[in-house]
Write an enzyme that holds these catalytic residues in place. Structure first.
Site, PDB file in Angstrom:
ATOM      1  N   VAL A  93     -42.166  10.730   1.867  1.00  0.00           N
ATOM      2  CA  VAL A  93     -42.313   9.306   2.151  1.00  0.00           C
ATOM      3  C   VAL A  93     -41.075   8.535   1.703  1.00  0.00           C
ATOM      4  O   VAL A  93     -40.584   7.645   2.410  1.00  0.00           O
ATOM      5  CB  VAL A  93     -43.575   8.743   1.451  1.00  0.00           C
ATOM      6  CG1 VAL A  93     -43.554   7.217   1.423  1.00  0.00           C
ATOM      7  CG2 VAL A  93     -44.838   9.235   2.151  1.00  0.00           C
ATOM      8  N   GLU A  94     -40.549   8.889   0.540  1.00  0.00           N
ATOM      9  CA  GLU A  94     -39.441   8.131  -0.026  1.00  0.00           C
ATOM     10  C   GLU A  94     -38.120   8.358   0.700  1.00  0.00           C
ATOM     11  O   GLU A  94     -37.389   7.396   0.967  1.00  0.00           O
ATOM     12  CB  GLU A  94     -39.278   8.485  -1.516  1.00  0.00           C
ATOM     13  CG  GLU A  94     -40.419   8.007  -2.398  1.00  0.00           C
ATOM     14  CD  GLU A  94     -40.460   6.496  -2.534  1.00  0.00           C
ATOM     15  OE1 GLU A  94     -39.460   5.821  -2.214  1.00  0.00           O
ATOM     16  OE2 GLU A  94     -41.508   5.973  -2.966  1.00  0.00           O
TER      17      GLU A  94
END
Length: 344
Positions: free
Chosen positions: A129-130
């Site tokens: 996600v990051e």
């Protein structure tokens, strides 16, 4: 397994004799919080941490105040509704890349899981996600990002002034040129996007090479994400969230969580009519969280581990995206392994 390149990020731009006056950093806790004005900040850093005022001011004079940073923080993805937010992260390419990341670094993930008691799928999903597993770590010079927000974004200036303080100290500890590291518009760095405070307090040297490098070292990035979750109270084996397929309107109204942290007990929710058959005890905390679809709202029970994910990013949307991506990746990894067994 491919060996990671391990190296420090840059070198000191100036000798410590220029940046650090030679005196021990002050332990004076009466100095208050880091100021949100550059000249006062330079004086504060001298008094509290022993940097020379001229050095700090020189660094700040070179900062480029970027309107794009101010624009980005004013329209975060977490401001979207769930039906708009979810497709950003729960999509086939990110799932496929997550499977590849897991299989390539399975030994490291397993070691982190065992040491910190945080599942491999959660660690993988966070990095996915990051930064898309280290592919997109940000293009803003960290010092520009944090200084722009500290001195030109009054809404959160005090917070970012504190992060700028931490960044100066972190760079000195790591031997970085302050201008070299790049990250997000909010000054988050590396594969797991740690802000300076998190880098200093939760990043770990997971491969034992004497250096903490979250930019290029998979071992350190994986271990640091796992350590962050461990310190913030992740409970191995417990669920994150449970979908309420037929929610009772009265129950939703009574136990709808208006804070990030669940504030009800499962026992009191069951007494009010919740049909919960899961593994958690009546004394465990939970809350009902709403996620807006185009024509309705979905409701989920969020537990302790759901709250722990929000400690990484203060958003229920973020926590649910990490949770759902982790399940998709875990399922795809198990499927891939089964296919390998069947073809042998």
């Amino acid at each position: 397994m491919k060996k990671n390149i391990k190296k420090k990020i840059g070198t000191l731009a100036l000798a410590f004799s220029c940046a650090f006056s030679g005196m021990a950093a002050s332990t004076n806790t009466d100095l208050g919080k880091a100021p949100t004005e550059a000249k006062a900040f330079a004086s504060y850093m001298h008094k509290k941490h022993g940097f020379t005022e001229d050095y700090v001011q020189m660094v700040l004079d070179k900062v480029e105040v970027r309107q794009s940073i101010l624009d980005a923080i004013s329209r975060p993805a977490e401001g979207k509704d769930w039906y708009e937010y979810r497709p950003i992260f729960i999509e086939q390419k990110r799932i496929k890349q997550g499977v590849e990341f897991w299989l390539e670094h399975e030994e490291i993930l397993k070691r982190a899981e065992e040491k910190y008691q945080v599942p491999a799928e959660i660690i993988t999903a966070i990095i996915g996600v990051e930064t898309r597993y280290g592919r997109v770590m940000g293009s803003f010079p960290v010092v520009d990002a944090i200084a722009t927000l500290a001195f030109h974004y009054p809404k959160r200036g005090a917070f970012f002034a504190g992060e700028l303080e931490e960044y100066f100290v972190l760079a000195r500890e790591q031997g970085w040129d302050l201008a070299t590291p790049k990250g997000s518009y909010a000054g988050a760095m590396g594969m797991g996007q740690f802000i300076p405070t998190s880098y200093r307090h939760y990043a770990v040297d997971f491969d034992g090479d004497g250096n903490i490098n979250l930019f290029e070292n998979i071992d350190d990035a994986v271990g640091s994400v796992a350590n962050y979750f461990h310190v913030h109270g992740w409970r191995m084996g417990e669920p994150v969230a449970e979908y309420l397929s037929t929610p009772d309107a009265k129950l939703v109204e009574q136990f709808r969580n208006d804070t990030l942290k669940p504030k009800f007990t499962i026992g009191e929710m069951k007494q009010a009519g919740l049909d919960y058959q899961g593994p958690l005890k009546d004394s465990d905390i939970a809350g009902i969280y709403a996620f807006k679809q185009e024509t309705k709202e979905d409701y989920w029970l969020g537990f302790n581990n759901f709250y722990v994910i929000t400690r990484y990013n203060r958003s229920p949307l973020y926590a649910m995206a990490v949770h759902q991506l982790s399940l998709e990746i875990k399922d795809a990894v198990e499927h891939a392994k089964q296919k390998l067994v069947e073809t042998e």
